[in-house]
Design a protein around this motif. Structure first.
Motif, PDB file in Angstrom:
ATOM      1  N   GLY A   1       0.791  -1.220   0.000  1.00 20.54           N
ATOM      2  CA  GLY A   1       0.000   0.000   0.000  1.00 20.54           C
ATOM      3  C   GLY A   1       0.817   1.260   0.000  1.00 20.54           C
ATOM      4  O   GLY A   1       0.498   2.224  -0.703  1.00 20.54           O
ATOM      5  N   CYS A   2       1.900   1.298   0.790  1.00 17.23           N
ATOM      6  CA  CYS A   2       2.732   2.500   0.816  1.00 17.23           C
ATOM      7  C   CYS A   2       3.416   2.710  -0.523  1.00 17.23           C
ATOM      8  O   CYS A   2       3.423   3.811  -1.065  1.00 17.23           O
ATOM      9  CB  CYS A   2       3.758   2.407   1.943  1.00 17.23           C
TER      10      CYS A   2
ATOM     11  N   GLN B   1       2.507   1.788  -3.405  1.00 17.09           N
ATOM     12  CA  GLN B   1       1.563   2.161  -4.446  1.00 17.09           C
ATOM     13  C   GLN B   1       1.208   3.645  -4.407  1.00 17.09           C
ATOM     14  O   GLN B   1       0.656   4.176  -5.366  1.00 17.09           O
ATOM     15  CB  GLN B   1       0.276   1.338  -4.307  1.00 17.09           C
ATOM     16  N   SER B   2       1.561   4.327  -3.327  1.00 13.60           N
ATOM     17  CA  SER B   2       1.097   5.702  -3.134  1.00 13.60           C
ATOM     18  C   SER B   2       1.851   6.730  -3.962  1.00 13.60           C
ATOM     19  O   SER B   2       1.422   7.888  -4.054  1.00 13.60           O
ATOM     20  CB  SER B   2       1.198   6.079  -1.648  1.00 13.60           C
TER      21      SER B   2
ATOM     22  N   VAL C   1      -1.433   9.294  -9.018  1.00 13.15           N
ATOM     23  CA  VAL C   1      -0.610   9.341  -7.812  1.00 13.15           C
ATOM     24  C   VAL C   1       0.619  10.205  -8.084  1.00 13.15           C
ATOM     25  O   VAL C   1       1.032  10.381  -9.230  1.00 13.15           O
ATOM     26  CB  VAL C   1      -0.183   7.924  -7.350  1.00 13.15           C
TER      27      VAL C   1
ATOM     28  N   CYS D   1       8.621   5.338   2.433  1.00 15.63           N
ATOM     29  CA  CYS D   1       8.203   3.979   2.778  1.00 15.63           C
ATOM     30  C   CYS D   1       9.318   3.171   3.428  1.00 15.63           C
ATOM     31  O   CYS D   1       9.050   2.187   4.115  1.00 15.63           O
ATOM     32  CB  CYS D   1       7.712   3.246   1.534  1.00 15.63           C
TER      33      CYS D   1
END
Length: 634
Positions: free
Chosen positions: A164-165, A167-168, A189, A197
């Motif tokens: 998740g991180c 992908q940010s 994004v 991260c």
């Protein structure tokens, strides 16, 4: 910034390019045939460290190859391997299978299209923090993620499959000797200049963007940054010194220094870096962009970047081991010079004397001085472009590492007018210098510019504050370093009408920058004073003045401009050392500094920002800059 000494370099495998495919010793082999093209010319041998990719290759195969190189280069800060990863025109990756690549030390990733839209990467191209402690698990920073390049492609950000991180954002956590050029970033994004991260402290100290288009950009922990002639949808935060020149969508600087933005509507003088590309039939050529004045935005928005195209057949394609005599003979015959990736031992000057000559390095090609040579000299004639080259000092002191003008008396003088030089300036793009680090280095001066109308578009001139030389005396070997890796002056400019966009100069033992020419213009200057003077007596001018300024303009200069400058102090070998001024300039109406600062990084003191003006930077203000909005005050 203070760093932990990196681990020793590793031995790396060789990469061979043949027949349009890539054979990689010790890496996954790229055996998928390249899609056929009508009348494709014979393959071009670009050297052992060039990887040429094709969109017909499977995504996994490309990832395995490129990311294996990145893994080998993650700790190769002082190594000798140089890499160029080139992408033929086409689309790489997809929503179902995004292509996600990493970039390590001494690596360029570049599209081979005539415009950024010709090469599309659906996925990510990233640089993460480097972790220096506990076997690579702690002390994760980007303060020394140097020497990497990303250019000439469209990046559609997609972190599919990452956590998740990750992908940010697309993370480009870098510092000096890095550039992003001709990049078109798309997606919802952001493009982040900080890796938030990886375990901290996550500091970063870069960098440079030019001729690129972005949506959202996260500055994060970047202490200073120059964005030139680009487009941004948004820009978040800043640390000490963020400069925007000719950038559509740039933030306002009306509240400087909160945030610390410096914004120029246009760039005074610019020229984009030459780039390698292939045409429809697959022939290699180099596009050489034209010089501009008062530029703004990207050069490719309405079609091909203005300039000229030089076929690769007009270049001498050099490889490490080629003699200087052979290179100079090719240059004298009218050839341009392409330096394929590697380290070149240079025992006498490579002489660039003909107007309009292009010297283009691939994969951070490096010229190392041997026997006290001056590795590269450039005559005072219009249109010469040197780009993508690193110049290293050798173990015997060189008088200078790159000499521009005044080296070959009579060459060019009288043949060209001042207008000729202004219209087609000598240009240095992504040209970097190093004194010490992988080996002992010695020079009197790194870069000397004695010609008029020269453009320096992004340089890092570095007397190394850390390395693998094995020094032991003093803090982190600094006493040995001070007496062994000698470099008195970083940059000297005597020419008139010289412009620098992105001038990073660090750690020289006396003058980091001396500007003696008239009508000089500098857009972003960053400097760290040397970490390693053993005592105040070693960091004191003959007249008793405490220390040397990081930025000096000669007393007789009447016109000079600087936008966005910082001088940092970290005298770790003796924290009691004092420097009188960060900047020293003549008091003349035509000499103006805007948005300049000093900052204390944990050791040493700078009494004033410029000419006795500005608050002290010392242990009581660690990490908090002392700013002068304008000198002289309006």
């Amino acid at each position: 910034m203070p760093l932990t000494t990196p681990p020793p370099r590793r031995r790396l495998p060789r990469v061979l390019v043949a027949a349009g495919a890539v054979a990689v010793l010790g890496l996954p082999a790229l055996t998928t045939p390249v899609a056929a093209a009508p009348a494709r010319p014979a393959p071009v041998d670009l050297g052992a460290r060039v990887v040429v990719l094709d969109p017909s290759m499977p995504v996994q195969q490309i990832e395995d190859t490129v990311n294996t190189i990145a893994a080998q280069q993650v700790d190769a800060e002082m190594g000798t391997a140089r890499w160029s990863v080139l992408l033929r025109p086409g689309t790489y990756g997809s929503a179902a299978d995004p292509l996600q690549l990493r970039v390590g030390y001494y690596t360029e990733v570049a599209g081979l299209g005539a415009s950024p839209g010709d090469v599309v990467v659906h996925g990510k191209i990233e640089s993460y923090n480097r972790c220096l402690g506990d076997g690579g698990t702690t002390n994760c920073i980007a303060l020394n993620t140097f020497w990497r390049t990303l250019s000439n492609l469209t990046l559609r950000i997609d972190g599919g499959g990452q956590d998740g991180c990750r992908q940010s954002a697309n993370f480009w956590a870098v510092s000096q000797a890095v550039s992003v050029r001709r990049l078109d970033v798309q997606g919802s994004v952001p493009f982040s200049l900080m890796d938030y991260c990886t375990a901290g402290p996550q500091y970063a100290s870069g960098g440079f963007i030019a001729d690129s288009r972005f949506g959202a950009v996260v500055n994060g922990s970047q202490q200073q940054w120059l964005t030139r002639d680009s487009v941004v949808g948004s820009w978040s935060n800043g640390v000490w010194n963020q400069v925007f020149s000719g950038v559509e969508g740039a933030p306002s600087d009306e509240d400087f220094p909160t945030p610390p933005y410096t914004t120029l509507d246009t760039t005074p003088v610019s020229r984009e870096k030459p780039y390698l590309f292939v045409d429809g039939p697959g022939r290699y050529a180099v596009r050489v962009p034209a010089a501009q004045t008062a530029s703004r935005g990207v050069t490719w928005a309405d079609g091909t970047t203005p300039g000229r195209t030089v076929p690769l057949t007009d270049f001498f394609v050099a490889r490490p081991g080629d003699t200087v005599q052979r290179i100079n003979a090719a240059l004298a015959s009218g050839k341009h010079l392409l330096l394929t990736p590697g380290v070149y031992d240079v025992d006498r000057s490579i002489r660039v004397t003909r107007p309009g000559t292009v010297v283009l390095g691939m994969g951070h090609a490096t010229l190392t001085a041997v026997g006290g040579s001056v590795p590269l000299t450039v005559s005072d004639v219009p249109g010469i472009v040197v780009a993508g080259v690193t110049v290293d000092a050798g173990t015997v002191e060189s008088p200078v590492l790159l000499q521009v003008g005044a080296t070959h008396p009579g060459v060019g003088h009288g043949r060209f007018s001042d207008a000729d030089r202004a219209a087609d300036p000598i240009t240095l793009s992504d040209v970097y210098f190093r004194v010490g680090g992988p080996h002992v280095g010695r020079t009197d001066t790194a870069l000397r510019i004695d010609a008029d109308h020269v453009l320096v578009d992004h340089t890092w001139v570095w007397r190394a504050d850390h390395g693998v030389e094995g020094f032991t005396a003093g803090v982190n070997g600094d006493t040995d370093r001070w007496r062994t890796n000698t470099g008195r002056t970083g940059v000297v400019v005597t020419g008139d009408d010289v412009t620098a966009t992105g001038l990073f100069v660090e750690h020289f033992q006396q003058r980091n920058l001396v500007w003696e020419g008239e009508r000089g213009q500098v857009v972003l200057f960053q400097n760290e004073l040397p970490y390693d003077p053993p005592t105040q007596a070693d960091w004191q001018q003959p007249d008793g003045t405490l220390g040397w300024p990081g930025y000096t303009v000669a007393p007789d200069v009447t016109q000079h401009r600087l936008w966005g400058g910082g001088v940092y102090v970290f005298n770790q070998n003796d924290p009691s050392i004092v420097t009188e001024d960060g900047f020293s300039v003549p008091d003349a109406p035509g000499v103006v500094l805007e948005h300049v600062m000093t900052v204390h990084l944990g050791a040493g003191t700078v009494e004033h920002v410029v000419n006795g003006v500005g608050a002290r930077s010392d242990a009581g203000t660690t990490g908090v800059p002392s700013y002068v909005v304008r000198y002289p005050a309006p």
